[in-house]
Design an enzyme around this catalytic site. Sequence first.
Site, mmCIF file in Angstrom:
data_model
loop_
_atom_site.group_PDB
_atom_site.id
_atom_site.type_symbol
_atom_site.label_atom_id
_atom_site.label_comp_id
_atom_site.label_asym_id
_atom_site.label_seq_id
_atom_site.Cartn_x
_atom_site.Cartn_y
_atom_site.Cartn_z
ATOM 1 N N GLU A 127 0.127 6.995 -9.759
ATOM 2 C CA GLU A 127 0.385 8.439 -9.741
ATOM 3 C C GLU A 127 1.880 8.659 -9.632
ATOM 4 O OE1 GLU A 127 -1.768 10.293 -6.571
ATOM 5 O OE2 GLU A 127 -3.724 9.754 -7.425
ATOM 6 N N SER A 132 3.487 1.495 -6.272
ATOM 7 C CA SER A 132 3.270 0.318 -5.421
ATOM 8 C C SER A 132 2.438 0.691 -4.191
ATOM 9 C CB SER A 132 4.615 -0.251 -4.967
ATOM 10 O OG SER A 132 5.299 -0.781 -6.069
ATOM 11 N N TRP A 156 1.586 6.722 -16.324
ATOM 12 C CA TRP A 156 1.800 5.413 -16.968
ATOM 13 C C TRP A 156 0.475 4.710 -17.260
ATOM 14 C CZ3 TRP A 156 4.094 5.875 -11.843
ATOM 15 C CH2 TRP A 156 5.342 6.503 -11.874
ATOM 16 N N ILE A 157 -0.485 5.446 -17.783
ATOM 17 C CA ILE A 157 -1.807 4.853 -17.999
ATOM 18 C C ILE A 157 -1.869 4.186 -19.375
ATOM 19 C CG2 ILE A 157 -4.292 5.294 -18.086
ATOM 20 C CD1 ILE A 157 -2.908 5.597 -15.255
ATOM 21 N N THR A 158 -2.078 2.876 -19.342
ATOM 22 C CA THR A 158 -2.231 2.101 -20.577
ATOM 23 C C THR A 158 -3.532 2.531 -21.269
ATOM 24 O OG1 THR A 158 -1.124 0.258 -19.500
ATOM 25 C CG2 THR A 158 -2.388 -0.265 -21.473
ATOM 26 N N GLY A 242 -6.646 -8.942 -13.001
ATOM 27 C CA GLY A 242 -5.665 -8.378 -13.932
ATOM 28 C C GLY A 242 -4.357 -9.145 -13.877
ATOM 29 N N GLY A 340 24.279 -13.254 -32.456
ATOM 30 C CA GLY A 340 24.227 -11.919 -33.069
ATOM 31 C C GLY A 340 22.863 -11.629 -33.690
ATOM 32 N N GLU A 363 0.815 -3.762 -12.924
ATOM 33 C CA GLU A 363 -0.196 -4.485 -12.127
ATOM 34 C C GLU A 363 0.437 -5.102 -10.879
ATOM 35 O OE1 GLU A 363 -3.419 -6.275 -14.130
ATOM 36 O OE2 GLU A 363 -3.174 -4.967 -15.871
ATOM 37 N N GLU A 367 7.843 -7.522 -6.323
ATOM 38 C CA GLU A 367 7.900 -7.349 -4.865
ATOM 39 C C GLU A 367 6.479 -7.281 -4.280
ATOM 40 O OE1 GLU A 367 9.729 -5.565 -7.116
ATOM 41 O OE2 GLU A 367 11.557 -6.694 -6.710
HETATM 42 N N1 CAA Z 1 -9.750 -7.525 -2.713
HETATM 43 C C1 CAA Z 1 -10.536 -6.753 -1.919
HETATM 44 N N2 CAA Z 1 -10.032 -5.963 -0.929
HETATM 45 C C2 CAA Z 1 -8.705 -5.960 -0.755
HETATM 46 C C3 CAA Z 1 -7.827 -6.737 -1.552
HETATM 47 C C4 CAA Z 1 -8.409 -7.543 -2.554
HETATM 48 N N3 CAA Z 1 -7.647 -8.295 -3.340
HETATM 49 N N4 CAA Z 1 -6.572 -6.503 -1.149
HETATM 50 C C5 CAA Z 1 -6.633 -5.626 -0.138
HETATM 51 N N5 CAA Z 1 -7.926 -5.302 0.090
HETATM 52 C C6 CAA Z 1 -8.449 -4.422 1.119
HETATM 53 C C7 CAA Z 1 -8.022 -4.899 2.507
HETATM 54 O O1 CAA Z 1 -8.920 -5.851 3.009
HETATM 55 C C8 CAA Z 1 -8.029 -3.605 3.299
HETATM 56 O O2 CAA Z 1 -9.353 -3.311 3.672
HETATM 57 P P1 CAA Z 1 -9.763 -3.096 5.229
HETATM 58 O O3 CAA Z 1 -8.952 -1.934 5.725
HETATM 59 O O4 CAA Z 1 -11.231 -2.860 5.204
HETATM 60 O O5 CAA Z 1 -9.366 -4.354 5.930
HETATM 61 C C9 CAA Z 1 -7.613 -2.573 2.283
HETATM 62 O O6 CAA Z 1 -7.875 -3.111 0.987
HETATM 63 C C10 CAA Z 1 -6.173 -2.165 2.384
HETATM 64 O O7 CAA Z 1 -5.414 -3.347 2.218
HETATM 65 P P2 CAA Z 1 -3.938 -3.471 2.753
HETATM 66 O O8 CAA Z 1 -3.880 -3.088 4.210
HETATM 67 O O9 CAA Z 1 -3.468 -4.822 2.379
HETATM 68 O O10 CAA Z 1 -3.193 -2.317 1.944
HETATM 69 P P3 CAA Z 1 -1.669 -1.989 1.806
HETATM 70 O O11 CAA Z 1 -1.492 -0.521 1.844
HETATM 71 O O12 CAA Z 1 -0.865 -2.810 2.763
HETATM 72 O O13 CAA Z 1 -1.381 -2.372 0.287
HETATM 73 C C11 CAA Z 1 -0.679 -3.712 -1.523
HETATM 74 C C12 CAA Z 1 -1.461 -3.621 -0.200
HETATM 75 C C13 CAA Z 1 -0.769 -5.172 -1.901
HETATM 76 C C14 CAA Z 1 0.769 -3.299 -1.371
HETATM 77 C C15 CAA Z 1 -1.392 -2.814 -2.576
HETATM 78 O O14 CAA Z 1 -1.192 -1.447 -2.300
HETATM 79 C C16 CAA Z 1 -0.976 -3.102 -3.995
HETATM 80 O O15 CAA Z 1 -1.434 -4.075 -4.596
HETATM 81 N N6 CAA Z 1 -0.124 -2.235 -4.592
HETATM 82 C C17 CAA Z 1 0.258 -2.367 -5.993
HETATM 83 C C18 CAA Z 1 -0.685 -1.569 -6.843
HETATM 84 C C19 CAA Z 1 -0.669 -2.031 -8.273
HETATM 85 O O16 CAA Z 1 -0.729 -3.212 -8.581
HETATM 86 N N7 CAA Z 1 -0.638 -1.055 -9.193
HETATM 87 C C20 CAA Z 1 -0.722 -1.357 -10.563
HETATM 88 C C21 CAA Z 1 -1.243 -0.192 -11.305
HETATM 89 S S1 CAA Z 1 -2.421 -0.601 -12.494
HETATM 90 C C22 CAA Z 1 -1.609 -1.086 -13.875
HETATM 91 O O17 CAA Z 1 -0.438 -1.345 -13.901
HETATM 92 C C23 CAA Z 1 -2.491 -1.241 -15.042
HETATM 93 C C24 CAA Z 1 -1.839 -1.133 -16.357
HETATM 94 O O18 CAA Z 1 -1.695 -0.062 -16.909
HETATM 95 C C25 CAA Z 1 -1.463 -2.337 -17.106
#
Ligand code: CAA
Length: 379
Positions: A127, A132, A156-158, A242, A340, A363, A367
């Site tokens: 969004e 992140s 940024w939706i693919t 992914g 070049g 994805e 960081e």
């Molecule tokens: N599988 C299942 N559950 C998971 C998980 C996983 N891999 N990772 C985390 N969770 C669960 C945790 O267990 C936790 O659950 P509980 O509260 O029940 O314990 C919950 O999710 C929250 O986890 P965190 O406390 O770890 O959450 P956080 O706020 O600290 O965030 C983060 C972790 C790794 C930073 C995460 O927010 C993240 O990956 N952010 C990046 C998002 C991303 O990759 N966006 C990409 C957009 S999609 C895209 O790009 C597609 C495209 O168009 C090509």
Amino acid sequence: MHFELTEEHQMIRQAARDFAQNELKPGVIERDEHQKFPAEQIKKLGELGFLGMMVSPQYGGSGMDAISYSIVMEELSKVDASASVVVSVNNSLVCYGLEKYGNEEQKQKFLIPLAQGEKIGAFCLSEPEAGSDATSQRTTAVDMGDYYLLNGTKNWITNGSTASTYIVMAQTDASKKHKGINALIVEKGMEGFTVGAKENKLGIRGSDTHSLMFTDVKVPKENRIGEDGFGFKFAMATLEGGRIGIASQALGIAAGAFELSVQYAKERKAFGKTIADLQAIQFKLADMATEIEAARLLCYRAAWLKDNGLPYAQAASMAKLFASETAMRTTVEAVQIHGGYGYVKEYHVERLMRDAKITQIYEGTSEIQRIVISREVLK
Ligand code: CAA
């Protein structure tokens, strides 16, 4: 432990390589220049079963393993990362999630056409203010009894305009934070759902990236994936797979730039010999080859863990982190080797350099991968 691919894997590599050379390469420069979606090529990839590679044949898929998926992603990405991102999103973020967490009705209705390549899917998490920091979803899905009222914007939706089936993460109960998020299947054509302008991007310019707007969209309850509040876990679990796809895309971009560099170095003459005879070039090629091989092994390891039902979140993040940084370094060096010629479009490496950058961003940025890896390390 053995490091050899099976005969089947080698055949899949050859099929993907042939497709990339015969179907993707012609027109790739023009599609990049004019931001043209590779519609015909994606249709053919669907017919070959590459859009539902890991889905069971019962649901219209090819029933292949994640190693095959990594191989196909590498080969397609050597030539056209704008096409391969469609393959990655459809396979990993849409089909995999639906097969693993969807109910039977959802699989029959949504998964089968996606796996057969008749329809394309999109994964809608990011969004304007939640990239992140994915738990901070502002899109709301208010529970109205037998439907959710969906409001908000995704960025940024693919496959933003070419998709027919969208998996949208939205907040139903903000007091529950990430446990109040739901994953909803939204169909193109639902009232109140509009697709915004196409993004004018640095790289993967042939891919179709849009913002999406939802205004009082009524999404039937039966379109929710999993239990109430499962949406964030759904998104995280789906992104794990992914990241293998994008790591393999980065690997392919690096390997594509490397192959072009080797070929060019053997042909280009300077100082009375080919530049491949110069140690300055040889050392660059040696570093590129070594990093690419390391990236490939990390991709295969993550895929192997997934195929064997073992935890793979850390391995997928390691693969994505290393492969995407390798893609960036390798493509910059490829442009340097080409001099070049590398700076103009006809030689392909400048496009690969621009395409490489996105693999460090989508994805989960590099960081984010470091966060996932370090959490495991410090557990
Ligand atoms: N599988 C299942 N559950 C998971 C998980 C996983 N891999 N990772 C985390 N969770 C669960 C945790 O267990 C936790 O659950 P509980 O509260 O029940 O314990 C919950 O999710 C929250 O986890 P965190 O406390 O770890 O959450 P956080 O706020 O600290 O965030 C983060 C972790 C790794 C930073 C995460 O927010 C993240 O990956 N952010 C990046 C998002 C991303 O990759 N966006 C990409 C957009 S999609 C895209 O790009 C597609 C495209 O168009 C090509």
